[in-house]
Write a protein that holds these residues in place. Sequence first.
Motif, PDB file in Angstrom:
ATOM      1  N   ASP A   1       0.247  21.111  51.207  1.00  0.00           N
ATOM      2  CA  ASP A   1      -0.953  20.309  51.455  1.00  0.00           C
ATOM      3  C   ASP A   1      -1.285  20.281  52.938  1.00  0.00           C
ATOM      4  O   ASP A   1      -2.446  20.449  53.327  1.00  0.00           O
ATOM      5  N   ALA A   2      -0.258  20.074  53.780  1.00  0.00           N
ATOM      6  CA  ALA A   2      -0.497  20.000  55.221  1.00  0.00           C
ATOM      7  C   ALA A   2      -1.015  21.321  55.776  1.00  0.00           C
ATOM      8  O   ALA A   2      -1.798  21.339  56.728  1.00  0.00           O
TER       9      ALA A   2
ATOM     10  N   GLY B   1      -2.943  23.292  54.221  1.00  0.00           N
ATOM     11  CA  GLY B   1      -4.250  23.580  53.655  1.00  0.00           C
ATOM     12  C   GLY B   1      -4.212  24.546  52.497  1.00  0.00           C
ATOM     13  O   GLY B   1      -5.258  25.013  52.034  1.00  0.00           O
TER      14      GLY B   1
ATOM     15  N   ARG C   1      -0.150  14.395  60.973  1.00  0.00           N
ATOM     16  CA  ARG C   1      -1.548  14.262  60.590  1.00  0.00           C
ATOM     17  C   ARG C   1      -2.375  13.890  61.815  1.00  0.00           C
ATOM     18  O   ARG C   1      -1.933  13.156  62.678  1.00  0.00           O
ATOM     19  N   THR C   2      -3.578  14.426  61.871  1.00  0.00           N
ATOM     20  CA  THR C   2      -4.545  14.026  62.886  1.00  0.00           C
ATOM     21  C   THR C   2      -5.774  13.494  62.157  1.00  0.00           C
ATOM     22  O   THR C   2      -5.814  13.452  60.929  1.00  0.00           O
TER      23      THR C   2
ATOM     24  N   GLY D   1      -8.573  14.897  61.804  1.00  0.00           N
ATOM     25  CA  GLY D   1      -9.297  15.940  61.080  1.00  0.00           C
ATOM     26  C   GLY D   1      -8.463  16.773  60.137  1.00  0.00           C
ATOM     27  O   GLY D   1      -8.989  17.359  59.192  1.00  0.00           O
ATOM     28  N   ARG D   2      -7.157  16.860  60.385  1.00  0.00           N
ATOM     29  CA  ARG D   2      -6.327  17.749  59.583  1.00  0.00           C
ATOM     30  C   ARG D   2      -4.869  17.372  59.742  1.00  0.00           C
ATOM     31  O   ARG D   2      -4.515  16.564  60.603  1.00  0.00           O
ATOM     32  N   SER D   3      -4.034  17.988  58.926  1.00  0.00           N
ATOM     33  CA  SER D   3      -2.588  17.848  59.083  1.00  0.00           C
ATOM     34  C   SER D   3      -2.032  19.126  59.697  1.00  0.00           C
ATOM     35  O   SER D   3      -2.527  20.234  59.427  1.00  0.00           O
TER      36      SER D   3
END
Length: 240
Positions: A169-170, A172, A193-194, A196-198
């Motif tokens: 998942d992280a 994508g 995690r940020t 906008g994304r991991s």
Amino acid sequence: MAVCLLVRHGHSSANADGVLAGWTPGVALTDRGVAQAAAVAADLAGLPVTRIVSSPLDRCRDTAGPLAAALGLPIETDDDLGECHYGGWTGGRLADLAKNPLWRVVQDDPASARFPDSAAYRAESLAQMAARVVNAVRRLDDEVTAEHGTDAVWVAVSHGDPIKSVLADAAGAGLAGLQRIHVDPGSVSVIRRTDGRSLVVTTNRRAASLSESLGSLEQARGRPGDAPVGGGSGSAASGE
């Protein structure tokens, strides 16, 4: 957001016997697994870890124990970090399960794989498992960030397939990428995690050489390239 260290439990008696433990009670660490848990504790003891959350299963809590002792932290448990519910596959020998048609679905189309119902053990799909674990990590990560700030570090101790689902998942890749990730017993993977994304910072980190890591890529019981259901047992050659 906070930094999450994903620790897979150490080598277990089920790993040694080549069976799929699932939620079988009383699955203990082997001597090799005890050594792996000690190595994880030594490796992470210098980090500013704020929280240790473990699957409730014995092999994870026993892996978390040395680290908790080294850091002076309690071990919290969360059922949502627990192993996949393999239903009727629970306790089966991997060599036998690889002959079941469902094995190919697990390997080639994990998003549609659901384990068979059983009177003794709950069953779920890989998609249900992934959603459960990914959501738990996000929830716990939010709690740690709210309490300790965006640079906080925390540890989740879990199992092979759940950790692989979080990493997929992280990255994508989603559940389609589940079987493209390898996670050894006693290994540490790191995500952050940020907004906008991991980010996947590192995967399958162990106190081992590259040759030992390559040696851990054991053949699954099916075709070459298949991923061991449950995550595999690692390399005995490494002495871990």
